[in-house]
Design an enzyme around this catalytic site. Sequence first.
Site, short mmCIF file in Angstrom:
data_model
loop_
_atom_site.label_atom_id
_atom_site.label_comp_id
_atom_site.label_asym_id
_atom_site.label_seq_id
_atom_site.Cartn_x
_atom_site.Cartn_y
_atom_site.Cartn_z
N THR A 1 5.33 -4.32 -10.85
CA THR A 1 4.74 -5.64 -10.60
C THR A 1 3.46 -5.83 -11.42
O THR A 1 2.89 -4.87 -11.93
CB THR A 1 4.41 -5.82 -9.12
N GLY B 1 0.79 -1.22 0.00
CA GLY B 1 0.00 0.00 0.00
C GLY B 1 0.82 1.27 0.00
O GLY B 1 0.35 2.33 0.42
N LEU B 2 2.08 1.17 -0.47
CA LEU B 2 2.95 2.34 -0.60
C LEU B 2 3.17 3.08 0.72
O LEU B 2 3.26 4.31 0.76
CB LEU B 2 2.40 3.30 -1.67
N CYS C 1 0.19 4.61 -10.39
CA CYS C 1 -0.81 5.09 -9.44
C CYS C 1 -2.05 5.62 -10.15
O CYS C 1 -1.96 6.13 -11.27
CB CYS C 1 -0.22 6.20 -8.57
N THR D 1 12.39 -8.81 -5.39
CA THR D 1 11.88 -9.86 -4.51
C THR D 1 12.97 -10.73 -3.91
O THR D 1 12.83 -11.20 -2.77
CB THR D 1 10.88 -10.73 -5.30
#
Length: 318
Positions: free
Chosen positions: A205, A83-84, A141, A278
């Site tokens: 992503t 969620g940034l 975004c 990752t």
Amino acid sequence: MLFSADVSSSDRVDLRVQVGALRLSNPILTASGTFGYGLEFAHLVDLNQLGGLVTKGISLEPIEGAPAPRLCETPSGMLNAVGLENVGVEAFVADKLPLLRKYNTSVIVNVFGYCREDYVEVIRRLEDAEGIAAYELNISCPNVKKGGMQFGSSPALVEEVVGAARKAAAKRPLWVKLMPLVTDIGLIGRAAEAAGADALTVANTYPAMAVDSKTGKSKLGNLTGGLSGPAIKPITLRLVWETRKAVKIPILGLGGIESVEDVLEYLAVGATAVQVGTASFADPTISEALVEGLARAVSEAKVLTISSMRDKSVTGMG
């Protein structure tokens, strides 16, 4: 040329790469959102050995982020819905950046917002701060002023936000991180280039889900998340290749990088540098290890520079 037996491979070859106006000591960077602000890993990784680090996304105001759980393992990958979360630009400049200035590595600040003005204002507040090598725009975004359409989804929106950010970023290079799920990534890349981007990061992503078969509910606190890891590497390799054919500015490849071979594959399809994401969750030291491993690979290839090795690979791709 003689080399001392007690120096590392990275001391014996030239790993420097040029990303636009920015000269990096090597092509290995850490990706935004997977390495905190960089400071959290300083006791595990010699940050000075990295080509650079990209901070987690910085917004105009602090953001608490998404509810737990935020991470979920998937076959050959991982879903995240953080969620940034971040401290906001003012706290970043006051509390994080002074500590980052102690390290001899390129610090790239990832910037995001929910309208064009957000991006501009964050960059404006960063412009007078010391210790920043470049900005990276996260254009995945939603634009709240355009019905929630993501900035990176159309050439017109890309030109709008990148053009505004370019005017604000008078002092530093501007990188743009592209969305992977677009109709024509080459077209999006050209729009960013035309608006003033100095380099492109390919890619963010992939929107995805993970569901608990017993409860029928999401395995994440959010309903959806972003898929990353080895599963996405073949898809993202193609995106880098497609983007390389469309633009002249440098590209940083990002997606599923865990080994030196992965790095070399991205360089072969046209990337100038790569970002490790990752893999840092499983092995926080992987980025530093890749620098050393890449140096050995260059030495074993009987060349002295990573640029020479890359040029041979790109030529082989036709």
